[in-house]
Design an enzyme around this catalytic site. Structure first.
Site, PDB file in Angstrom:
ATOM      1  N   HIS A  13      87.658 -16.609  34.370  1.00 35.61           N
ATOM      2  CA  HIS A  13      86.762 -17.740  34.089  1.00 35.61           C
ATOM      3  C   HIS A  13      86.392 -18.517  35.355  1.00 35.61           C
ATOM      4  O   HIS A  13      85.306 -19.077  35.444  1.00 35.61           O
ATOM      5  CB  HIS A  13      87.431 -18.695  33.082  1.00 35.61           C
ATOM      6  CG  HIS A  13      88.809 -19.095  33.512  1.00 35.61           C
ATOM      7  ND1 HIS A  13      89.901 -18.262  33.344  1.00 35.61           N
ATOM      8  CD2 HIS A  13      89.263 -20.194  34.151  1.00 35.61           C
ATOM      9  CE1 HIS A  13      90.973 -18.862  33.859  1.00 35.61           C
ATOM     10  NE2 HIS A  13      90.613 -20.030  34.353  1.00 35.61           N
ATOM     11  N   CYS A  69      88.287 -13.950  41.287  1.00 40.03           N
ATOM     12  CA  CYS A  69      88.974 -14.980  40.503  1.00 40.03           C
ATOM     13  C   CYS A  69      88.908 -16.259  41.348  1.00 40.03           C
ATOM     14  O   CYS A  69      88.120 -16.335  42.294  1.00 40.03           O
ATOM     15  CB  CYS A  69      90.396 -14.564  40.111  1.00 40.03           C
ATOM     16  SG  CYS A  69      91.587 -14.403  41.450  1.00 40.03           S
ATOM     17  N   GLY A  70      89.707 -17.264  41.031  1.00 38.48           N
ATOM     18  CA  GLY A  70      89.608 -18.523  41.758  1.00 38.48           C
ATOM     19  C   GLY A  70      89.912 -18.355  43.237  1.00 38.48           C
ATOM     20  O   GLY A  70      89.143 -18.769  44.106  1.00 38.48           O
ATOM     21  N   THR A  71      91.032 -17.735  43.522  1.00 45.49           N
ATOM     22  CA  THR A  71      91.426 -17.501  44.917  1.00 45.49           C
ATOM     23  C   THR A  71      91.110 -16.082  45.379  1.00 45.49           C
ATOM     24  O   THR A  71      91.111 -15.815  46.587  1.00 45.49           O
ATOM     25  CB  THR A  71      92.945 -17.673  45.076  1.00 45.49           C
ATOM     26  OG1 THR A  71      93.585 -16.747  44.173  1.00 45.49           O
ATOM     27  CG2 THR A  71      93.385 -19.090  44.744  1.00 45.49           C
ATOM     28  N   GLY A  72      90.934 -15.195  44.440  1.00 40.10           N
ATOM     29  CA  GLY A  72      90.817 -13.760  44.757  1.00 40.10           C
ATOM     30  C   GLY A  72      92.175 -13.078  44.831  1.00 40.10           C
ATOM     31  O   GLY A  72      92.258 -11.848  44.822  1.00 40.10           O
ATOM     32  N   ILE A  73      93.222 -13.873  44.895  1.00 40.87           N
ATOM     33  CA  ILE A  73      94.559 -13.291  45.128  1.00 40.87           C
ATOM     34  C   ILE A  73      95.084 -12.591  43.876  1.00 40.87           C
ATOM     35  O   ILE A  73      95.506 -11.429  43.927  1.00 40.87           O
ATOM     36  CB  ILE A  73      95.561 -14.385  45.585  1.00 40.87           C
ATOM     37  CG1 ILE A  73      95.119 -14.990  46.916  1.00 40.87           C
ATOM     38  CG2 ILE A  73      96.959 -13.794  45.720  1.00 40.87           C
ATOM     39  CD1 ILE A  73      95.890 -16.249  47.317  1.00 40.87           C
ATOM     40  N   GLY A  74      95.059 -13.304  42.758  1.00 40.20           N
ATOM     41  CA  GLY A  74      95.628 -12.729  41.533  1.00 40.20           C
ATOM     42  C   GLY A  74      94.949 -11.431  41.138  1.00 40.20           C
ATOM     43  O   GLY A  74      95.616 -10.426  40.839  1.00 40.20           O
ATOM     44  N   ARG A 136      91.905   9.028  62.264  1.00 40.36           N
ATOM     45  CA  ARG A 136      93.305   8.606  62.127  1.00 40.36           C
ATOM     46  C   ARG A 136      93.573   7.828  60.848  1.00 40.36           C
ATOM     47  O   ARG A 136      94.713   7.737  60.386  1.00 40.36           O
ATOM     48  CB  ARG A 136      93.719   7.752  63.332  1.00 40.36           C
ATOM     49  CG  ARG A 136      93.035   6.386  63.383  1.00 40.36           C
ATOM     50  CD  ARG A 136      93.268   5.683  64.696  1.00 40.36           C
ATOM     51  NE  ARG A 136      92.726   4.334  64.716  1.00 40.36           N
ATOM     52  CZ  ARG A 136      91.425   4.053  64.916  1.00 40.36           C
ATOM     53  NH1 ARG A 136      90.543   5.030  65.071  1.00 40.36           N
ATOM     54  NH2 ARG A 136      91.018   2.795  64.950  1.00 40.36           N
TER      55      ARG A 136
HETATM   56  C1  RB5 Z   1      92.786 -19.530  37.369  1.00 38.30           C
HETATM   57  O1  RB5 Z   1      92.940 -20.893  37.203  1.00 38.30           O
HETATM   58  C2  RB5 Z   1      93.368 -19.101  38.708  1.00 38.30           C
HETATM   59  O2  RB5 Z   1      94.745 -19.121  38.665  1.00 38.30           O
HETATM   60  C3  RB5 Z   1      92.884 -17.720  39.062  1.00 38.30           C
HETATM   61  O3  RB5 Z   1      91.490 -17.695  39.075  1.00 38.30           O
HETATM   62  C4  RB5 Z   1      93.298 -17.160  40.406  1.00 38.30           C
HETATM   63  O4  RB5 Z   1      93.060 -18.059  41.420  1.00 38.30           O
HETATM   64  C5  RB5 Z   1      94.622 -16.542  40.487  1.00 38.30           C
HETATM   65  O5  RB5 Z   1      94.999 -15.923  41.479  1.00 38.30           O
END
Ligand code: RB5
Length: 150
Positions: A13, A69-74, A136
């Site tokens: 979202h 996502c919000g950070t891209g990390i998850g 390589r």
């Molecule tokens: C959602 O609130 C947030 O946790 C998700 O988008 C993301 O940043 C997780 O890594």
């Protein structure tokens, strides 16, 4: 201008707006675009959409994927759990270029709360236009498919 590609996008979202903007822009560039959702503003769990995108790309249904996502990390963690996925989390175009050259990335992840849409487009352009460097890097990328080392 790169060749026409099948590009799939998925988000949670937090990145709904960026996903829509990138999807529309990719269409104007002539790419075939598949939006794997979500399609509404309700709160969702990024692993669900990350796994969906990863399976889609791993099955060859899209040549490249964009995970947001919000950070891209998850969502980058989620897609990288599929052994056929090589996803680089990027926030500027040089990393997007190098994750193609060095890692043969088939997905990039970006954080909608971290970068603006113009920077995201520059990342996508680099991601779609850069070939794998081969040489390589082949041996190293092959090792990514075999994480069990005794
Ligand atoms: C959602 O609130 C947030 O946790 C998700 O988008 C993301 O940043 C997780 O890594």
């Amino acid at each position: 201008m790169c060749t026409r590609m099948k590009v799939a996008l998925a988000s949670d979202h937090a990145a709904l707006g960026l996903k829509a903007e990138l999807a529309e822009w990719l269409l104007t560039l002539g790419h075939e675009v598949e939006d794997l959702g979500p399609n509404g503003p309700e709160s969702v769990d990024y692993p669900d959409y990350g796994y969906k995108l990863a399976s889609h790309v791993a099955a060859g249904k899209a040549e490249r994927g964009i995970a947001l996502c919000g950070t891209g990390i998850g969502i980058s963690i989620a897609v990288n759990r599929n052994p056929k996925v090589r996803c680089g989390l990027v926030s500027e175009p040089l990393s997007a270029k190098l994750t193609r050259e060095h890692n043969d990335a088939n997905i990039i992840a970006m954080g909608a709360r971290m970068i603006g849409s113009e920077m995201a487009k520059a990342c996508v352009e680099a991601f779609l236009n850069t070939p794998f460097g081969g040489d390589r890097h082949v041996r190293r990328v092959d090792k990514l498919s075999n994480p069990q080392q005794d």
